[in-house]
Design a protein around this motif. Structure first.
Motif, PDB file in Angstrom:
ATOM      1  N   CYS A 152       0.825  -1.218   0.000  1.00 27.94           N
ATOM      2  CA  CYS A 152       0.000   0.000   0.000  1.00 27.94           C
ATOM      3  C   CYS A 152       0.860   1.270   0.000  1.00 27.94           C
ATOM      4  O   CYS A 152       0.474   2.300  -0.560  1.00 27.94           O
ATOM      5  CB  CYS A 152      -0.901   0.048   1.231  1.00 27.94           C
ATOM      6  N   CYS A 155       1.893   3.828  -3.188  1.00 27.21           N
ATOM      7  CA  CYS A 155       0.971   4.840  -3.722  1.00 27.21           C
ATOM      8  C   CYS A 155       0.296   5.672  -2.632  1.00 27.21           C
ATOM      9  O   CYS A 155      -0.138   6.794  -2.881  1.00 27.21           O
ATOM     10  CB  CYS A 155      -0.099   4.157  -4.556  1.00 27.21           C
ATOM     11  N   HIS A 156       0.186   5.122  -1.427  1.00 28.80           N
ATOM     12  CA  HIS A 156      -0.588   5.799  -0.382  1.00 28.80           C
ATOM     13  C   HIS A 156       0.278   6.316   0.764  1.00 28.80           C
ATOM     14  O   HIS A 156      -0.181   6.450   1.899  1.00 28.80           O
ATOM     15  CB  HIS A 156      -1.675   4.866   0.164  1.00 28.80           C
TER      16      HIS A 156
HETATM   17  C1  HEC Z   1       0.435   1.080  -7.311  1.00 32.94           C
HETATM   18  C2  HEC Z   1      -0.436   2.024  -6.622  1.00 32.94           C
HETATM   19  C3  HEC Z   1      -1.359   1.548  -5.531  1.00 32.94           C
HETATM   20  C4  HEC Z   1      -1.139   0.595  -4.574  1.00 32.94           C
HETATM   21  C5  HEC Z   1       0.067  -0.281  -4.398  1.00 32.94           C
HETATM   22  C6  HEC Z   1      -2.321   0.593  -3.738  1.00 32.94           C
HETATM   23  N1  HEC Z   1      -3.218   1.512  -4.178  1.00 32.94           N
HETATM   24 FE1  HEC Z   1      -4.973   1.988  -3.294  1.00 32.94          FE
HETATM   25  N2  HEC Z   1      -5.427   3.220  -4.836  1.00 32.94           N
HETATM   26  C7  HEC Z   1      -4.608   3.467  -5.907  1.00 32.94           C
HETATM   27  C8  HEC Z   1      -5.360   4.168  -6.932  1.00 32.94           C
HETATM   28  C9  HEC Z   1      -4.850   4.594  -8.296  1.00 32.94           C
HETATM   29  C10 HEC Z   1      -6.655   4.357  -6.400  1.00 32.94           C
HETATM   30  C11 HEC Z   1      -7.864   4.942  -7.114  1.00 32.94           C
HETATM   31  C12 HEC Z   1      -8.450   3.768  -7.874  1.00 32.94           C
HETATM   32  C13 HEC Z   1      -9.882   3.911  -8.211  1.00 32.94           C
HETATM   33  O1  HEC Z   1     -10.652   4.142  -7.304  1.00 32.94           O
HETATM   34  O2  HEC Z   1     -10.231   3.783  -9.393  1.00 32.94           O
HETATM   35  C14 HEC Z   1      -6.653   3.752  -5.083  1.00 32.94           C
HETATM   36  C15 HEC Z   1      -7.751   3.741  -4.226  1.00 32.94           C
HETATM   37  C16 HEC Z   1      -7.767   3.140  -3.000  1.00 32.94           C
HETATM   38  C17 HEC Z   1      -8.890   3.177  -2.079  1.00 32.94           C
HETATM   39  C18 HEC Z   1     -10.198   3.902  -2.295  1.00 32.94           C
HETATM   40  C19 HEC Z   1     -10.193   5.216  -1.565  1.00 32.94           C
HETATM   41  C20 HEC Z   1     -11.438   6.002  -1.781  1.00 32.94           C
HETATM   42  O3  HEC Z   1     -11.611   6.965  -1.061  1.00 32.94           O
HETATM   43  O4  HEC Z   1     -12.224   5.704  -2.666  1.00 32.94           O
HETATM   44  C21 HEC Z   1      -8.545   2.438  -0.989  1.00 32.94           C
HETATM   45  C22 HEC Z   1      -9.393   2.181   0.230  1.00 32.94           C
HETATM   46  C23 HEC Z   1      -7.211   1.934  -1.238  1.00 32.94           C
HETATM   47  N3  HEC Z   1      -6.758   2.386  -2.453  1.00 32.94           N
HETATM   48  C24 HEC Z   1      -6.533   1.124  -0.364  1.00 32.94           C
HETATM   49  C25 HEC Z   1      -5.335   0.506  -0.676  1.00 32.94           C
HETATM   50  C26 HEC Z   1      -4.705  -0.469   0.180  1.00 32.94           C
HETATM   51  C27 HEC Z   1      -5.229  -0.911   1.519  1.00 32.94           C
HETATM   52  C28 HEC Z   1      -3.567  -0.865  -0.458  1.00 32.94           C
HETATM   53  C29 HEC Z   1      -2.582  -1.939  -0.012  1.00 32.94           C
HETATM   54  C30 HEC Z   1      -3.142  -3.240   0.205  1.00 32.94           C
HETATM   55  C31 HEC Z   1      -3.506  -0.136  -1.721  1.00 32.94           C
HETATM   56  N4  HEC Z   1      -4.593   0.685  -1.815  1.00 32.94           N
HETATM   57  C32 HEC Z   1      -2.484  -0.252  -2.642  1.00 32.94           C
HETATM   58  C33 HEC Z   1      -3.294   3.090  -6.037  1.00 32.94           C
HETATM   59  C34 HEC Z   1      -2.682   2.110  -5.278  1.00 32.94           C
END
Ligand code: HEC
Ligand code: HEC
Length: 484
Positions: A152, A155-156
C-alpha cells in the motif's frame, strides 16, 4: 478498537438505517450559516502511533514494525499492538500479489542509480531507511524472497509539500508508469534485435537514458547477461506495444491496474488517480450522513475497506477473495485510524468567505457528506468528465464484471463518486483521472482549461464555478478548499 472493526466489516447494512440528520441541501443560494459543515474535525483515532512527521524513522515507529504482527498475535487484546501490525501490513505486506523478479529489481537499482535514483526515488518512491538492500517503501520482498511486490505504501504514502511525511497521503509524485517500464520494458527493449519484441517509441523514449547507459557500459552488459540467465525458464509476461504506450502516457499519480503485464486485463484503458486514505468515514459516520456505505473507489462500488483490499489483491494476482475479515482486520483498523494532516495556516476571513462561495456556487449540493464526499453516485454525462471509467471491468457494457473477478458483495456501478475533499492542499492532480493539474485550473481561474483529448485522459467537465464565479470568489473558494 473493536467498534471500528464492526464498523468496517460486513455487519448491519447501512442502507437500512435512516439518516438522522441528512443535510438535504441540494439547491444553490443557501447561506453558509444554515449549511452543514462537511469538514467537521475528526476524532483522533491514531492510538498513539505517529502517521504524520518530518522524521521518517518516527513514522516507521523506530523499528517497532518489525515483528509487530507476531507481537500482536501473542497479545491479541492489545489495541496498540494490533494497530502496529496493521501499520506493518500497510508498509510491508504483499498479500501474495504478483512479484517482479528480485534479480531484475536489483539489476536496475544497482546498475542505473544515476537514472532511477536510490530506491527508485527519481520516480517518486521513498527509500526505506531500514532496508538493507536499498529497496523503497512500498516494494517488499514476497514470502520466498525471490521477488518484490507492491504494498500500500508505494501509492498511499507521500511527502507533503511542507516536507512532512504522511501515511495515507496520495503519492502523486510517483511515476508508476515509467517505474514499471524501467523494470518490465528494459530487458525487452535491450534485447529487441534478438527477440524481435515490439517496442513502443514513446515507451522507449521514457527509458532511453537506461538503454544508453547499458549500451555504453560493458560491465553492465555482463550483469545483464547474468540477469537473463537467472530469468531463464521464467515465462516473460505479455506486454504489447499498445500497453507499453499507456505506461509512458500516464501522469505521475495515475495508473490502470487491469492491463498487461499485470495478471488481470479488462481490455479497457482507464486511468485512475491515487486517492488519499485519511478521513475515510466509519460505517456509522457514513450512515449518519445518508451514504449507502463507504463507497470506496472512484466508481464508488466497494462497500468496505476489507472488500477493497480483497479486490486490489485479486487484481494483483493474489488470493484476494480468500482473505477473511479477521486476517485483514489489523490493516483495516490501521487505515481507519489515519488522521488528516493539518493544513498550512490560512487567512480566517478568506476561509469564511470561501465557505460561503462553496455553498452559494452549489458545490455543497454534491459534496455535502463527510469530508466533502457526495452521498450518491453520478453519471459521467452529468459531470462531463472523462467517461472511460464507466466501462472499467466491463468492456462489453453488460454490467457484469469481466475476467472471472469475484467482487463479493460489491457490484459494478458504471458511475462516479464525488470524492472527499480532505487534504486538497497536498494534492497535485485532480479529478478521477488526474487530468487537471491544479485547483486553479479546476475552477478555470486562469481562463478556460487547455483541452486534453487523449482517450481516458481528457480534462473536460466539472466546470462548476468556472463561468459563474468572479476571480475574487474563486480565490476565496480555493483558500477554503486548501484549509482542510
Ligand atoms: C500502485 C499504486 C497503488 C497501490 C500499491 C495501492 N493503491 Fe490503493 N489506490 C490506488 C489508486 C490509483 C486508487 C484509485 C483507484 C480507483 O478508485 O479507481 C486507489 C484507491 C484506494 C482506495 C479507495 C479510496 C477512496 O476513497 O475511494 C482504498 C481504500 C485503497 N486504495 C486502499 C489501498 C490499500 C489498503 C492498499 C494496499 C493493500 C492499496 N490501496 C495499494 C493506487 C494504489
Ligand atoms: C453535480 C455535482 C457536483 C457539483 C455541483 C460539484 N462537484 Fe465537485 N465533484 C463532483 C464529482 C462527481 C467529482 C468527481 C469528478 C471526476 O473526478 O471526474 C468531483 C470532484 C471534485 C474535486 C476533485 C477532487 C479530487 O480529489 O480530484 C474538487 C476539488 C471538487 N469536486 C470541488 C468542487 C467545487 C469547489 C465545486 C463548486 C464550485 C464542486 N466541486 C461542485 C460532483 C460535483
Amino acid at each position: 478498537m473493536w467498534f471500528m472493526l464492526g464498523a468496517l466489516g460486513c455487519g448491519e447494512s447501512a442502507k437500512d438505517s435512516q439518516p438522522p440528520d441528512s443535510p438535504g441541501l441540494t439547491e444553490t443560494g443557501d447561506t453558509a450559516t444554515q449549511a452543514p459543515d462537511p469538514f467537521v474535525a475528526l476524532p483522533d483515532r491514531s492510538g498513539g502511533l505517529t502517521n504524520v512527521s518530518e522524521d521518517l524513522d518516527t513514522i516507521l515507529e523506530h523499528g517497532a514494525l518489525d515483528g509487530a504482527c507476531d507481537a500482536w498475535r501473542a497479545q491479541p487484546d492489545d489495541a496498540q499492538k494490533r494497530l502496529l501490525c496493521g501499520k506493518w501490513m500497510f508498509f510491508y505486506e504483499t498479500f501474495g500479489t504478483e512479484e517482479v523478479p528480485r534479480a531484475l529489481v536489483d539489476f536496475v537499482l544497482d546498475g542505473f542509480v544515476e537514472d532511477v535514483g536510490p530506491a527508485f526515488s527519481s520516480y517518486g518512491l521513498i527509500p526505506d531507511p531500514s532496508s538493507e538492500h536499498g529497496y523503497p517503501l512500498g516494494m517488499a520482498l514476497g514470502p520466498g524472497e525471490e521477488g518484490l511486490a507492491f504494498t500500500c505504501a508505494s501509492c498511499h504514502f507521500a511527502r507533503l509539500p511542507d516536507g512532512r511525511y504522511a501515511v495515507g497521503a496520495a503519492n502523486h509524485q510517483y511515476d508508476y508508469g515509467t517505474h514499471n517500464l524501467s523494470m518490465a520494458l528494459l530487458p525487452l527493449a535491450a534485447m529487441e534485435s534478438v527477440t524481435g519484441a515490439e517496442v513502443d517509441e514513446l515507451a522507449r523514449a521514457d527509458i532511453q537514458p537506461l538503454l544508453d547507459r547499458l549500451a555504453a557500459d560493458s560491465s553492465l552488459q555482463i550483469s545483464f547477461l547474468g540477469l537473463l540467465f537467472s530469468l531463464l525458464g521464467k515465462e516473460a509476461p505479455t506486454f504489447s506495444a499498445e500497453s507499453q504506450r499507456h505506461y509512458a502516457e500516464w501522469l505521475p499519480g495515475t495508473q490502470d491496474f487491469m492491463i498487461e503485464p499485470l495478471p488481470v486485463n479488462d481490455e479497457v484503458h482507464t486511468v485512475s488517480k491515487i486517492s488519499a486514505l485519511y478521513g475515510l468515514p466509519t460505517e456509522e459516520e457514513a450512515a449518519a450522513a445518508g451514504m449507502a456505505h463507504a463507497m470506496l473507489g472512484w466508481t464508488g462500488n466497494t462497500r468496505s475497506l476489507a472488500g477493497f483490499v480483497r479486490l486490489f489483491d485479486q487484481l494483483g494476482g493474489g488470493d484476494g477473495p480468500n482473505f477473511s475479515d479477521d486476517q485483514l482486520a489489523p490493516l483495516v483498523d490501521y487505515i481507519s485510524s489515519l488522521s488528516v494532516p493539518s493544513p498550512p495556516p490560512a487567512d480566517a476571513e478568506a476561509v469564511a468567505r470561501g465557505a460561503a462561495v462553496f455553498v452559494d456556487a452549489g458545490c455543497l449540493g454534491c459534496h455535502e457528506g463527510p469530508g466533502g464526499s457526495g452521498l450518491t453516485l453520478y453519471d459521467y454525462a452529468e459531470i462531463g468528465t472523462d467517461d472511460a471509467l464507466a466501462r472499467w471491468m466491463d468492456a462489453d457494457g453488460d454490467g457484469e464484471p469481466c475476467c472471472e473477478a469475484d467482487l463479493g458483495e460489491d457490484t459494478l456501478t458504471g458511475q462516479l463518486k464525488s470524492p472527499r475533499l480532505w487534504g486538497l492542499w497536498a494534492m497535485e492532480r485532480f479529478l478521477h483521472n488526474g487530468a487537471v493539474g491544479s485547483l486553479e485550473e479546476l475552477v478555470c481561474l486562469d481562463g478556460p482549461r487547455t483541452p486534453i483529448t487523449t482517450p481516458a485522459m481528457s480534462n473536460d467537465g466539472h466546470l462548476y464555478g468556472c463561468d459563474t464565479l468572479s476571480d475574487e470568489e474563486k480565490r476565496d473558494l480555493l483558500v477554503y478548499l486548501r484549509a482542510h
